[in-house]
Design a protein around this motif. Structure first.
Motif, mmCIF file in Angstrom:
data_model
loop_
_atom_site.group_PDB
_atom_site.id
_atom_site.type_symbol
_atom_site.label_atom_id
_atom_site.label_comp_id
_atom_site.label_asym_id
_atom_site.label_seq_id
_atom_site.Cartn_x
_atom_site.Cartn_y
_atom_site.Cartn_z
ATOM 1 N N ASP A 24 0.814 -1.215 0.000
ATOM 2 C CA ASP A 24 0.000 0.000 0.000
ATOM 3 C C ASP A 24 0.851 1.270 0.000
ATOM 4 N N ASP A 25 2.046 1.199 0.593
ATOM 5 C CA ASP A 25 2.897 2.379 0.655
ATOM 6 C C ASP A 25 3.718 2.593 -0.611
ATOM 7 N N GLY A 26 3.472 1.757 -1.609
ATOM 8 C CA GLY A 26 4.162 1.917 -2.882
ATOM 9 C C GLY A 26 5.395 1.057 -3.039
#
Length: 325
Positions: A93-95
């Motif tokens: 989700d944080d890339g």
């Protein structure tokens, strides 16, 4: 080995046979031999013409034993990672991203390798580690397979176009090679009736994976007298034509004999056969009963055997007649 344990072993074994027979008409001997291989913890190669129920047999066994089942249809374009699995890139989700191992179909209790000889040797060899070590290696990591684990493979004996013969190293990992015969007229009639009408009785689970492992443990306790073990070892040794002690049939027809895995397999299978025959120890007859199933794919015949139409089963029978009890 307690009498009540043996009684329960036989009861469970026969329950598996009975439930499997609800979906597989005839082939009672085939069902029994496949079950012996499974209880022994071995892999089984089924050879026969298309449409004889090889795939159905394996699927039914998975259902009756209430264990996970996976099927791979082998084709020339199949890759090793299609069997074992591969690392895939997963984005968080944080890339940020990471690699995560995606398990392949080999991660099942029963793996059906359908038409295994249609895949290239590179892909066939992907199963070697799984069949022998019960785990697979992907990249730098080793992954354990679920227990129990068996490979039941099928191949068509008459179609050679687009096929790749199994390497000897892989054949040696199969405990049995079983021939699937064409049914007789009455069995064929029952097969047609079962498969063309609705409402047929379905086989039900009767044991689980833990029970199969327990049955394997019990069978391993069946004693083998030294004289019977020597008889089995002599069968293996006499299959080596390069030795002075080789059987006459081996010297004439065998290029390469069986290795140690053949000796291990014949003793392991004979223990289970002894229990099924009501014996609490392995007899010479148990060795004889298992000999062709264990050795027919481990003997490499020479040109003389091929030209004269001599099969591995013929040579094995000749060697057994030559061995003194």
């Amino acid at each position: 080995m307690k009498e009540d344990e043996v009684r329960q072993f036989l009861e469970d074994f026969h329950r598996i046979e009975t439930e499997t027979s609800k979906a597989i008409i005839g082939q009672k001997e085939l069902i029994r031999m496949v079950l012996i291989g499974i209880v022994a913890g071995g892999n089984v190669l089924l050879e026969g013409l298309p449409g004889l129920g090889k795939t159905q047999l394996v699927k039914t066994l998975g259902k009756v034993m209430d264990i996970s089942f996976s099927r791979i249809q082998f084709t020339p374009d199949l890759m090793p990672s299609d069997i074992t699995g591969t690392d895939i890139f997963v984005r968080e989700d944080d890339g940020r991203g990471r690699f995560e191992f995606q398990k392949g179909p080999v991660f099942a209790n029963i793996l059906l390798a359908d038409e295994i000889n249609r895949a290239t040797p590179k892909t066939q060899s992907a199963l070697l580690e799984a069949m022998q070590e019960k785990h697979i290696t992907a990249g730098k990591n080793t992954y354990e397979l679920p227990q129990p684990f068996f490979v039941l493979a099928t191949q068509n004996p008459i179609e050679t176009e687009g096929t790749y013969p199994l390497p000897e190293a892989q054949l040696d990992r199969f405990m049995f090679k079983l021939m699937v015969d064409f049914p007789d007229k009455e069995d064929l009639k029952q097969i047609v009736k079962l498969t063309t009408t609705e409402g047929a009785e379905q086989p039900q689970p009767v044991v689980n994976g833990s029970r199969i492992l327990e049955m394997k443990r019990l069978a391993s306790e069946v004693p083998v007298a030294d004289a019977v073990a020597d008889y089995a070892m002599e069968l293996i040794v006499k299959s080596h034509s390069e030795l002075d002690t080789a059987a006459q049939a081996a010297k004439k027809y065998i290029a390469f004999g069986s290795g140690p895995r053949g000796a291990q397999a014949i003793i392991t299978a004979a223990r289970i056969n002894a229990l099924l025959e009501g014996r609490y120890n392995v007899a010479y007859d148990d060795i004889n009963a298992m000999a062709a199933l264990v050795l027919r794919h481990r003997l490499i015949l020479n040109f003389d055997a091929v030209s004269e139409g001599i099969s591995a089963d013929d040579v094995i029978a000749d060697i057994l007649r030559e061995i003194k009890r």
